[in-house]
Design a protein around this motif. Structure first.
Motif, PDB file in Angstrom:
ATOM      1  N   LEU A 595       0.917  -1.043   0.067  1.00 49.37           N
ATOM      2  CA  LEU A 595      -0.110  -0.100  -0.140  1.00 49.37           C
ATOM      3  C   LEU A 595       0.976   1.415   0.043  1.00 49.37           C
ATOM      4  CD1 LEU A 595      -2.563  -1.025   2.785  1.00 49.37           C
ATOM      5  CD2 LEU A 595      -2.921  -1.313   0.321  1.00 49.37           C
ATOM      6  N   PRO A 596       0.366   2.425  -0.648  1.00 49.80           N
ATOM      7  CA  PRO A 596       1.129   3.488  -0.681  1.00 49.80           C
ATOM      8  C   PRO A 596       0.906   4.171   0.725  1.00 49.80           C
ATOM      9  CG  PRO A 596      -1.060   3.756  -1.882  1.00 49.80           C
ATOM     10  CD  PRO A 596      -0.889   2.293  -1.714  1.00 49.80           C
ATOM     11  N   ALA A 597       2.097   5.074   1.010  1.00 49.00           N
ATOM     12  CA  ALA A 597       1.827   5.879   2.265  1.00 49.00           C
ATOM     13  C   ALA A 597       1.139   6.990   2.031  1.00 49.00           C
ATOM     14  CB  ALA A 597       3.421   6.071   2.698  1.00 49.00           C
ATOM     15  N   PHE A 598       0.713   7.609   3.098  1.00 47.53           N
ATOM     16  CA  PHE A 598      -0.121   8.999   3.220  1.00 47.53           C
ATOM     17  C   PHE A 598       0.839   9.871   3.720  1.00 47.53           C
ATOM     18  CE2 PHE A 598      -3.825   6.093   4.317  1.00 47.53           C
ATOM     19  CZ  PHE A 598      -4.351   5.770   2.977  1.00 47.53           C
ATOM     20  N   ASP A 599       0.515  11.223   3.786  1.00 50.48           N
ATOM     21  CA  ASP A 599       1.315  12.462   4.030  1.00 50.48           C
ATOM     22  C   ASP A 599       0.863  12.534   5.692  1.00 50.48           C
ATOM     23  OD1 ASP A 599       2.364  12.895   1.673  1.00 50.48           O
ATOM     24  OD2 ASP A 599       0.916  14.348   0.875  1.00 50.48           O
ATOM     25  N   GLU A 600       1.972  12.857   6.256  1.00 47.70           N
ATOM     26  CA  GLU A 600       1.913  13.294   7.639  1.00 47.70           C
ATOM     27  C   GLU A 600       1.430  14.797   7.615  1.00 47.70           C
ATOM     28  OE1 GLU A 600       4.512  14.145  11.798  1.00 47.70           O
ATOM     29  OE2 GLU A 600       5.211  12.717  10.371  1.00 47.70           O
ATOM     30  N   ALA A 601       0.232  15.069   8.727  1.00 49.97           N
ATOM     31  CA  ALA A 601       0.022  16.446   8.570  1.00 49.97           C
ATOM     32  C   ALA A 601      -0.213  17.135   9.864  1.00 49.97           C
ATOM     33  CB  ALA A 601      -1.454  16.624   7.823  1.00 49.97           C
ATOM     34  N   GLU A 602      -0.151  18.355  10.032  1.00 51.33           N
ATOM     35  CA  GLU A 602      -0.583  18.869  11.370  1.00 51.33           C
ATOM     36  C   GLU A 602      -1.607  20.154  10.849  1.00 51.33           C
ATOM     37  OE1 GLU A 602       3.022  20.662  13.002  1.00 51.33           O
ATOM     38  OE2 GLU A 602       3.689  18.644  13.762  1.00 51.33           O
ATOM     39  N   PHE A 603      -2.289  20.250  12.044  1.00 53.87           N
ATOM     40  CA  PHE A 603      -3.272  21.545  11.791  1.00 53.87           C
ATOM     41  C   PHE A 603      -2.881  23.012  11.862  1.00 53.87           C
ATOM     42  CE2 PHE A 603      -5.408  18.257  14.580  1.00 53.87           C
ATOM     43  CZ  PHE A 603      -6.176  17.549  13.453  1.00 53.87           C
ATOM     44  N   THR A 604      -3.197  23.704  10.594  1.00 55.42           N
ATOM     45  CA  THR A 604      -2.807  25.073  10.642  1.00 55.42           C
ATOM     46  C   THR A 604      -3.447  25.696  11.683  1.00 55.42           C
ATOM     47  OG1 THR A 604      -2.857  24.618   8.172  1.00 55.42           O
ATOM     48  CG2 THR A 604      -2.722  26.754   8.818  1.00 55.42           C
ATOM     49  N   THR A 605      -2.668  26.657  12.406  1.00 54.25           N
ATOM     50  CA  THR A 605      -3.088  27.630  13.200  1.00 54.25           C
ATOM     51  C   THR A 605      -3.593  28.886  12.523  1.00 54.25           C
ATOM     52  OG1 THR A 605      -0.940  28.303  13.724  1.00 54.25           O
ATOM     53  CG2 THR A 605      -1.846  26.366  14.984  1.00 54.25           C
ATOM     54  N   VAL A 606      -4.398  29.543  13.678  1.00 50.58           N
ATOM     55  CA  VAL A 606      -4.818  31.165  13.254  1.00 50.58           C
ATOM     56  C   VAL A 606      -4.348  31.849  14.233  1.00 50.58           C
ATOM     57  CG1 VAL A 606      -6.837  30.312  12.016  1.00 50.58           C
ATOM     58  CG2 VAL A 606      -6.885  30.942  14.205  1.00 50.58           C
ATOM     59  N   HIS A 607      -4.166  33.086  14.020  1.00 41.21           N
ATOM     60  CA  HIS A 607      -3.643  33.994  14.856  1.00 41.21           C
ATOM     61  C   HIS A 607      -4.837  35.198  15.407  1.00 41.21           C
ATOM     62  CE1 HIS A 607       0.049  35.254  16.802  1.00 41.21           C
ATOM     63  NE2 HIS A 607       0.127  36.354  16.392  1.00 41.21           N
ATOM     64  N   LYS A 608      -5.513  35.172  16.425  1.00 36.84           N
ATOM     65  CA  LYS A 608      -6.540  35.961  16.903  1.00 36.84           C
ATOM     66  C   LYS A 608      -6.160  36.127  18.351  1.00 36.84           C
ATOM     67  CE  LYS A 608      -9.692  34.350  13.231  1.00 36.84           C
ATOM     68  NZ  LYS A 608     -11.311  33.994  12.970  1.00 36.84           N
ATOM     69  N   LYS A 609      -6.998  37.039  18.806  1.00 36.49           N
ATOM     70  CA  LYS A 609      -7.063  37.604  20.051  1.00 36.49           C
ATOM     71  C   LYS A 609      -8.354  36.727  21.150  1.00 36.49           C
ATOM     72  CE  LYS A 609      -5.737  42.291  19.825  1.00 36.49           C
ATOM     73  NZ  LYS A 609      -6.010  43.565  20.093  1.00 36.49           N
ATOM     74  N   TYR A 610      -8.824  35.772  20.086  1.00 36.95           N
ATOM     75  CA  TYR A 610      -9.654  34.979  21.069  1.00 36.95           C
ATOM     76  C   TYR A 610      -9.708  33.270  20.363  1.00 36.95           C
ATOM     77  CZ  TYR A 610     -12.984  34.453  17.121  1.00 36.95           C
ATOM     78  OH  TYR A 610     -13.606  34.174  15.873  1.00 36.95           O
ATOM     79  N   ARG A 611     -10.449  32.648  21.110  1.00 38.11           N
ATOM     80  CA  ARG A 611     -10.674  31.386  20.593  1.00 38.11           C
ATOM     81  C   ARG A 611     -11.732  30.877  21.397  1.00 38.11           C
ATOM     82  NH1 ARG A 611     -11.011  25.304  21.258  1.00 38.11           N
ATOM     83  NH2 ARG A 611      -9.248  24.419  20.049  1.00 38.11           N
ATOM     84  N   VAL A 612     -12.923  30.594  20.562  1.00 35.25           N
ATOM     85  CA  VAL A 612     -14.225  29.628  21.124  1.00 35.25           C
ATOM     86  C   VAL A 612     -13.837  28.336  21.474  1.00 35.25           C
ATOM     87  CG1 VAL A 612     -16.602  28.815  20.787  1.00 35.25           C
ATOM     88  CG2 VAL A 612     -15.808  31.103  19.762  1.00 35.25           C
ATOM     89  N   ILE A 613     -13.983  28.103  22.920  1.00 35.65           N
ATOM     90  CA  ILE A 613     -13.461  26.791  23.603  1.00 35.65           C
ATOM     91  C   ILE A 613     -14.640  25.659  23.249  1.00 35.65           C
ATOM     92  CG2 ILE A 613     -13.144  25.646  25.769  1.00 35.65           C
ATOM     93  CD1 ILE A 613     -11.898  28.233  26.730  1.00 35.65           C
ATOM     94  N   THR A 614     -15.816  26.224  23.553  1.00 37.75           N
ATOM     95  CA  THR A 614     -17.088  25.499  23.437  1.00 37.75           C
ATOM     96  C   THR A 614     -18.307  26.538  23.492  1.00 37.75           C
ATOM     97  OG1 THR A 614     -18.187  23.620  24.324  1.00 37.75           O
ATOM     98  CG2 THR A 614     -17.057  25.124  26.103  1.00 37.75           C
ATOM     99  N   ARG A 615     -19.449  25.763  23.008  1.00 37.35           N
ATOM    100  CA  ARG A 615     -20.622  26.619  23.203  1.00 37.35           C
ATOM    101  C   ARG A 615     -21.957  25.741  23.311  1.00 37.35           C
ATOM    102  NH1 ARG A 615     -20.212  29.206  18.116  1.00 37.35           N
ATOM    103  NH2 ARG A 615     -18.023  28.357  17.587  1.00 37.35           N
ATOM    104  N   ALA A 616     -22.988  26.579  23.388  1.00 35.92           N
ATOM    105  CA  ALA A 616     -24.250  25.697  23.676  1.00 35.92           C
ATOM    106  C   ALA A 616     -25.274  26.668  23.036  1.00 35.92           C
ATOM    107  CB  ALA A 616     -24.416  25.333  24.887  1.00 35.92           C
ATOM    108  N   PHE A 617     -26.389  25.949  23.029  1.00 34.66           N
ATOM    109  CA  PHE A 617     -27.724  26.383  22.516  1.00 34.66           C
ATOM    110  C   PHE A 617     -28.725  25.920  23.618  1.00 34.66           C
ATOM    111  CE2 PHE A 617     -25.254  25.824  18.736  1.00 34.66           C
ATOM    112  CZ  PHE A 617     -25.067  27.070  18.162  1.00 34.66           C
TER     113      PHE A 617
END
Length: 708
Positions: A595-617
């Motif tokens: 079988l062929p191999a897959f690429d190893e990846a990492e998540f791309t980050t963003v640069h902001k003054k906030y980050r939503v941790i979790t939410r609800a309705f």
């Protein structure tokens, strides 16, 4: 071709099944040679106990089988990996347009009681072995153009589990009732859907009949199988393992659900309020989308009309519920209610930034297995609605330095082949940290035993309304605005900066007192269709349909905020479904064998003054609603200026707040991304009442939150 590395039986080293079996692709079409293929492929039709379509014959469920040739030749008995995935036999890509086309259409009355027709089992006239079927197999039985899609192939995920085939596992896939090649109707979250896949497990275990043909004349046994099954898959395919596990079916030795649903009500709704994408709020949308049986050219007009009438009746039944929990409609899909029947262990996988299937689902699954007294582990990554290895996209992320499939391999090798490799001793919780995605941490338990209190230091009241324009918000910038400033639509309550890092783990509960301040209840708060939803779906939550006030919604966000910008992993699209990845090593995910191999990846980050941790309705009309889905059954008529107590449970999370950062609780009205019915109303909040219980990993001081 001879190869010294090939074997006729599974080989286990270091607790893992090794890639010692040759591989032949099943997507070669006319070039596929069943006589020489190293992987034997064929389809069977498992007989269920149901006659949903009332044709006097028990409904058959099509199953696509892939097995290493050596097992079929009798050299060993293969353990089975089973993906129950309603999408795999084709989809109806025109779902949105279809819902608009049929919204005002009249159908014959469909009585759901008619789904329980009884029919005698078939009487076979002969039998055939797996090899008999494989030698006659035609690739067009499992790989052909999807008639309900513009450019897709059926069983497009045929490659998803090649890793396991070359290690000696059998891999089977089924789309269940209502799919092309099967009988019956796709009935989302029902016992019919659950039992279709349960029947497949029973066939593998040797307890149920399957046929070689749609006519049901020639039986066939899984004579290559050792009878042990593991179910896995993501999303809908991660949900069905949980559903089947709650039947206690023999032969199901373990499940590895990825982003699976524990309860369909709280997938679509949350504490009486809409939670999901507006155009897909009716379960009938998903049922239609997965009903590739519409494309069966052998069906009569009456049979096609029956499917459509059933889907319409499914819509009508949900409209009666509004956004509230109804046991009759939602009970069968509330799998956690049958936790006491679970007999197998589970390895649960979930993305902490998954806004499609919420993180509450994995937590409810975890608690259900704990309640059943079964071994249960959780792997939590920082991704969205993905599997840590994505074969269809050719990439994967490392799990604490390991390949994801190697971890699953170790788990199912232990439970399906009985290899003593201490798989059951892995940490109860393995989590990728939010502040450094290359760092993974462990916990002995999801329940921490510690709680940090956030208590309001503000007095007076705050009034929030639903005027999107005045707030300057839209679906594209709702989080950006709410995360950084208070507006007419959202009030923020912020702590002072933390002096040391604090890790949240579990479900945050927000308590507050609130009242309807203004709004024309008699006119149902002047509903507007801002997200181009079909007119049938727009009736969901309408007081004239349900007979009660419904959907006076508030949205709650817990945010990490800082005066300076910081890197974080978060979704980047308006639907909150995409986190881009960056390739860090081409061919870094090794599949082994041919079988062929897959690429190893990492998540791309963003640069902001906030980050939503979790939410609800939550719906203000449901003050009794709490964590358990069934608590959202009772709604009230709101009266202006009449306060009620609310206890809002945000989606489960694991998140470390760094020193110098603050926590912000944001209480808003409508979220344009999830808003099906835009209404005009305002809500008054008693500032002094706002407080939160925050589960943390170590004993922490309490903090004051102030309105800002």
């Amino acid at each position: 071709m001879e190869n010294k590395h090939y074997s006729k039986v599974p080989v286990f080293e270091n607790g893992l099944a090794q890639p010692v079996f040759p591989f032949t692709d099943g997507k070669t079409g006319e070039k596929y040679d069943p006589a020489t293929s190293d992987i034997v492929r064929y389809c069977v039709y498992v007989e269920s106990d149901y006659d949903m379509d009332g044709d006097g014959k028990r409904d058959l469920v099509k199953v696509f089988v892939q097995v290493p040739r050596s097992a079929v030749e009798g050299n060993y008995k293969a353990a089975t990996l089973f993906e129950a995935r309603p999408y795999c036999a084709g989809v109806q890509e025109d779902g949105y347009d279809h819902m608009k086309e049929v919204a005002e259409k009249e159908y014959r009355k469909f009585d759901l009681a008619d789904l329980d027709h009884e029919a005698a089992p078939r009487v076979p006239s002969g039998s055939a072995s797996a090899m008999d079927l494989a030698l006659k197999a035609d690739p067009s039985d499992w790989y052909y153009k999807d008639k309900g899609s513009t450019n897709s192939m059926v069983y497009e995920n045929i490659d998803s589990f090649n890793y396991y085939l070359v290690r000696g596992f059998a891999v089977i896939v089924s789309a269940g009732f209502g799919a092309l090649g099967s009988d019956g109707f796709n009935y989302v979250g029902s016992e019919y859907e659950r039992d279709a896949f349960k029947s497949v497990v029973e066939w593998i275990h040797g307890d149920r009949v399957a046929y070689a043909d749609r006519e049901g004349t020639i039986t066939t046994k899984a004579d290559w199988a050792n009878g042990n099954v593991a179910m896995t898959g993501r999303s809908y395919a991660g949900t069905m393992p949980f559903a089947v596990a709650t039947t206690g079916v023999e032969g199901l030795k373990t499940i590895v659900p990825v982003a699976g649903i524990a309860d369909w009500y709280s997938q679509q709704n949350m504490q009486g309020a809409q939670r999901y994408w507006p155009k897909e709020m009716l379960n009938s949308f998903l049922a239609y989308y997965c009903s590739s049986r519409y494309n069966d050219s052998t069906l009569s007009e009456k049979q096609l009309d029956d499917i459509a009438a059933f889907h319409h009746e499914l819509s009508l039944q949900q409209l009666k519920c509004g956004f509230d929990y109804d046991e009759k409609f939602w009970g069968s899909g509330n799998y956690r209610l049958n936790a006491d029947k679970i007999k197998c262990p589970a390895l649960i996988v979930q993305g902490l930034n998954d806004e499609n299937v919420s993180t509450k689902q994995f937590e409810m699954m975890l608690k259900s297995f704990q309640k059943a007294g079964q071994t249960v582990k959780a792997i939590l990554h920082q991704g969205p609605h993905i599997t840590p290895t994505m074969p269809n996209k050719g990439y994967g992320i490392l799990i604490d330095g390991k390949f994801y499939d190697d971890i699953v391999n170790e788990w199912i090798t232990h439970y399906l082949y009985g290899v003593e490799n201490q798989a059951e001793d892995m940490p109860a919780v393995l989590v990728q940290t939010n502040h450094d995605q290359r760092k993974w941490e462990t916990s002995d338990s999801w329940d921490t035993g510690h709680s940090m209190k956030l208590t309001s230091g503000s007095t007076g009241t705050a009034v929030i309304d639903t005027d999107w324009e005045a707030a300057g918000i839209s679906a594209k910038n709702f989080d950006d605005v709410m995360g950084t400033t208070s507006t007419n639509m959202g009030q923020r309550y912020v702590t002072r900066p933390f002096e040391k890092a604090v890790t949240i783990q579990g479900t945050v509960c927000l308590h507050l007192k609130a009242a309807l301040k203004d709004g024309d209840a008699e006119a149902d708060f002047h509903p507007e269709n801002r997200n181009d939803v079909d007119t049938l779906t727009m009736k969901l939550g309408a007081s004239r349909i349900s007979g009660r006030m419904d959907d006076v919604e508030i949205a709650v966000l817990l945010c990490d905020v800082c005066d300076t910008e910081f890197d974080s992993i978060q979704t980047t699209d308006p639907e909150r479904n995409i986190i881009p990845v960056t390739t860090v090593k081409e061919g870094g995910i090794i599949n082994g064998g041919d079988l062929p191999a897959f690429d190893e990846a990492e998540f791309t980050t963003v640069h902001k003054k906030y980050r939503v941790i979790t939410r609800a309705f939550a719906d203000l009309c449901n003050p009794e609603a709490g964590y358990e889905p069934e608590t959202a059954a009772n709604s009230i008529e709101l009266k202006k200026d009449e306060y009620h107590d609310y206890h809002i449970y945000l989606n489960a999370t694991r998140y470390t707040v760094e020193p110098g950062h603050s926590l912000a609780i944001v209480i808003a009205t409508e979220d344009p991304v999830n808003c099906m019915i835009h209404k005009t109303y305002s809500v008054e909040i008693d500032n002094s009442s706002v407080h939160a219980d925050v589960p943390v990993t170590t004993e922490e001081n309490d903090y004051t939150i102030n309105a800002q």
